[in-house]
Design an enzyme around this catalytic site. Structure first.
Site, PDB file in Angstrom:
ATOM      1  CB  ILE A 119      -0.928   0.010   1.235  1.00  0.00           C
ATOM      2  CG1 ILE A 119      -1.625  -1.341   1.396  1.00  0.00           C
ATOM      3  CG2 ILE A 119      -1.935   1.133   1.154  1.00  0.00           C
ATOM      4  CD1 ILE A 119      -2.384  -1.790   0.180  1.00  0.00           C
ATOM      5  CD  GLU A 120       2.550   3.747   3.793  1.00  0.00           C
ATOM      6  OE1 GLU A 120       2.973   4.673   3.081  1.00  0.00           O
ATOM      7  OE2 GLU A 120       1.792   3.930   4.760  1.00  0.00           O
ATOM      8  CB  SER A 121       6.728   2.043  -1.215  1.00  0.00           C
ATOM      9  OG  SER A 121       7.039   0.756  -0.678  1.00  0.00           O
TER      10      SER A 121
END
Length: 567
Positions: free
Chosen positions: A171-173
């Site tokens: 989700i983040e990167s």
């Protein structure tokens, strides 16, 4: 009659024989009881045994100790009086069965560790469709994760926290350790600069630990555990990880004051944070049941991808790649925090190499005889140009700019740390302080231009220097004058002024207003003169016109009178 045989029919003999028989029977009975008691298991004595034994029975004739060791008789089952209650049914949930089989791959291992409460709403359905409609993106993202997932899963299992957290870099990167957001969050776990510093993730010109695989994973899981301890809910902890714990805490406080629920779906938050957990839930659902979504997951074995090695001396990245048999690009994929062409052992003592290549590296390093590093760090003592720094470090200006990422027209300020080539007097490993705190401070480089100006009436060195924003001593030095020299009106002086304010702009910078005012005065005065002369000429012309008109009127009036008189 045999004298040795006593007659058996005498009364004395019969009585004596009967007594002996009774004694033998008693002795035999006692022996059998002791034998059975010794061979049998211990039984709990019946407290009613003494009361139930009839007088004159065998047990009553035994000593107390012998009677206590004798087996208790079996009691009849207890039958309660009255009607029995009806037998009811209860619902019971069976405890989950923990399989002992080894996970087939990393995905199976992740599925077994899911422990968060599922979120089921329209936002989750929306994100599921978003990911499923982008199979290429999912393929790249999951393949990229194959280098790091095993380490993350191991760390999560060691901490005994939900395995859903291993999916958070999706989700983040998208599992890209070089990712940088518009808000300057960096790395696989997307740490902001200040948050990274609070978890001891060093950020300087030589490295950025927010991108380090080991350091950032540890810091992220530490942070998530801290947030869960504060909010007591993993969904709120994830919201705080994305939005900030202060913002989440204020949103919860507002709902509490309003008497509203304070769960993740209840508090007011930005759209990005509201979509944050649904994204994670969508990825979880797809990985848990890929066949249901038509998703294809790459094969990722349940084994380490990389090994961790410890360096005791600085080493060039190129040498590490050569000895281990990997490309520099692949080395930086596993060691993304290293910005420079050297690994500083004082700052980054641990490097990651693919599992098989790690053993090759150790063998070749043991046999290596040459130098390990060709670079070191130099702390600039005074502010200087890049060209001056290059000369002092025996490097070309172009190479020094490229290695240290210095833009054109900039000066290097004192205290800055530059990466330079090793030389005879500069051949040591980088110290821990420099490796942890190295900074590059720059300031604009001012280009000076030779400019000639004239002294005005009453000018002194100080007055002229002040007009052009330089020091009087500099003016005296440029013109080989003493500090007490007097200036003559119109005297030509040489000044070294910045190019941006040289030439016409220099004269205009301090004296342009005066020049413009002088010009305006000249213009206004000339205008007044012109207007005066013009008015005089107009007045004279009017006078001539009036004079001629008057004389003409006299002539006409005289002739008229003559005519009238004639009439």
């Amino acid at each position: 009659m045999n004298p040795l045989i006593e007659p058996i029919d005498t009364p004395q003999v019969v009585a004596k024989s009967s007594l002996l028989q009774r004694r033998s029977l008693s002795t035999l009975t006692l022996g059998l009881i002791l034998l059975v008691a010794g061979c049998a298991s211990v039984q709990t004595p019946d407290p009613t045994q003494g009361a139930s034994s009839a007088p004159g029975s065998a047990a009553s004739t035994l000593p107390a100790a012998t009677a206590a060791r004798s087996p208790s008789p079996r009691l009849a089952p207890f039958i309660p009086s009255g009607p029995l209650s009806a037998i009811g049914t209860e619902s019971a949930s069976a405890a989950p069965v923990v399989t002992l089989s080894t996970p087939t791959d990393i995905w199976d291992r992740i599925r077994r560790g899911f422990a968060m409460t599922d979120l089921d709403n329209d936002l989750v359905r929306d994100r599921e469709q978003w990911y499923v409609s982008r199979p290429d993106y999912m393929q790249r993202m999951t393949e990229r994760s194959s280098r790091y997932l095993f380490h993350i899963v191991e760390e999560i299992e060691r901490r005994r926290i939900p395995m859903e957290l291993a999916l958070l870099p999706f989700i983040e990167s998208a599992f890209n350790p070089q990712a940088v957001s518009s808000a300057r969050a960096a790395g696989m776990w997307q740490f902001m600069p200040a948050t990274g510093q609070s978890f001891d993730l060093k950020q300087n010109v030589f490295r950025d630990d927010r991108r380090d695989v080991l350091a950032s994973t540890k810091a992220a899981l530490d942070y998530l555990e801290q947030l869960h301890g504060r909010f007591g809910d993993w969904h709120l902890a994830l919201a705080a990880y994305n939005w900030g714990q202060g913002n989440v805490n204020r949103a919860i406080t507002r709902n509490q004051r309003a008497g509203l629920p304070t769960g993740y779906t209840d508090i007011d938050m930005p759209l990005e944070t509201r979509m944050y957990v649904p994204k994670l839930q969508a990825v979880k659902n797809i990985l848990a049941r890929p066949e249901s979504f038509g998703a294809l997951l790459p094969d990722i074995g349940n084994h380490p991808f990389f090994d961790t090695l410890t360096l005791t001396s600085d080493m060039d990245v190129s040498l590490i790649a050569s000895l281990s048999g990997v490309s520099e690009a692949d080395f930086r994929v596993l060691n993304p925090s290293i910005k420079q062409p050297i690994v500083m052992a004082a700052g980054t003592p641990q490097i990651l190499l693919p599992w098989d290549n790690a053993g090759v590296f150790e063998q070749r390093l043991a046999a290596h005889k040459g130098p390990l590093a060709s670079w070191t760090a130099w702390v600039v003592p005074t502010t200087m140009s890049v060209d001056q720094a290059a000369q002092r470090s025996a490097m070309s200006e172009e190479e020094l700019r490229r290695v240290n990422n210095i833009p054109p027209r900039m000066l290097v300020r004192a205290g800055s740390s530059l990466l330079v080539r090793r030389s005879g007097h500069r051949d040591n490993d980088v110290s821990e302080f420099v490796a942890d705190h190295a900074q590059l401070s720059l300031q604009p480089e001012v280009v000076l231009k030779r400019t000639t100006v004239r002294a005005r009436k009453g000018d002194s060195l100080e007055r002229l220097a002040s007009r052009y924003g330089v020091s009087a001593s500099s003016v005296a030095g440029w013109n080989k004058l003493s500090s007490t020299s007097r200036l003559k009106t119109g005297q030509r002086l040489t000044l070294m002024l910045p190019r941006s304010v040289s030439g016409k702009s220099v004269a205009g910078s301090s004296s342009s207003k005066k020049s413009r005012s002088v010009a305006s005065r000249k213009k206004s005065s000339s205008g007044k003169t012109a207007s005066k002369s013009k008015s005089r000429s107009v007045a004279a012309k009017d006078k001539r016109i009036r004079t001629s008109t008057a004389s003409a009127g006299k002539k006409s009036s005289g002739s008229s009178s003559k005519v009238a008189r004639k009439k």
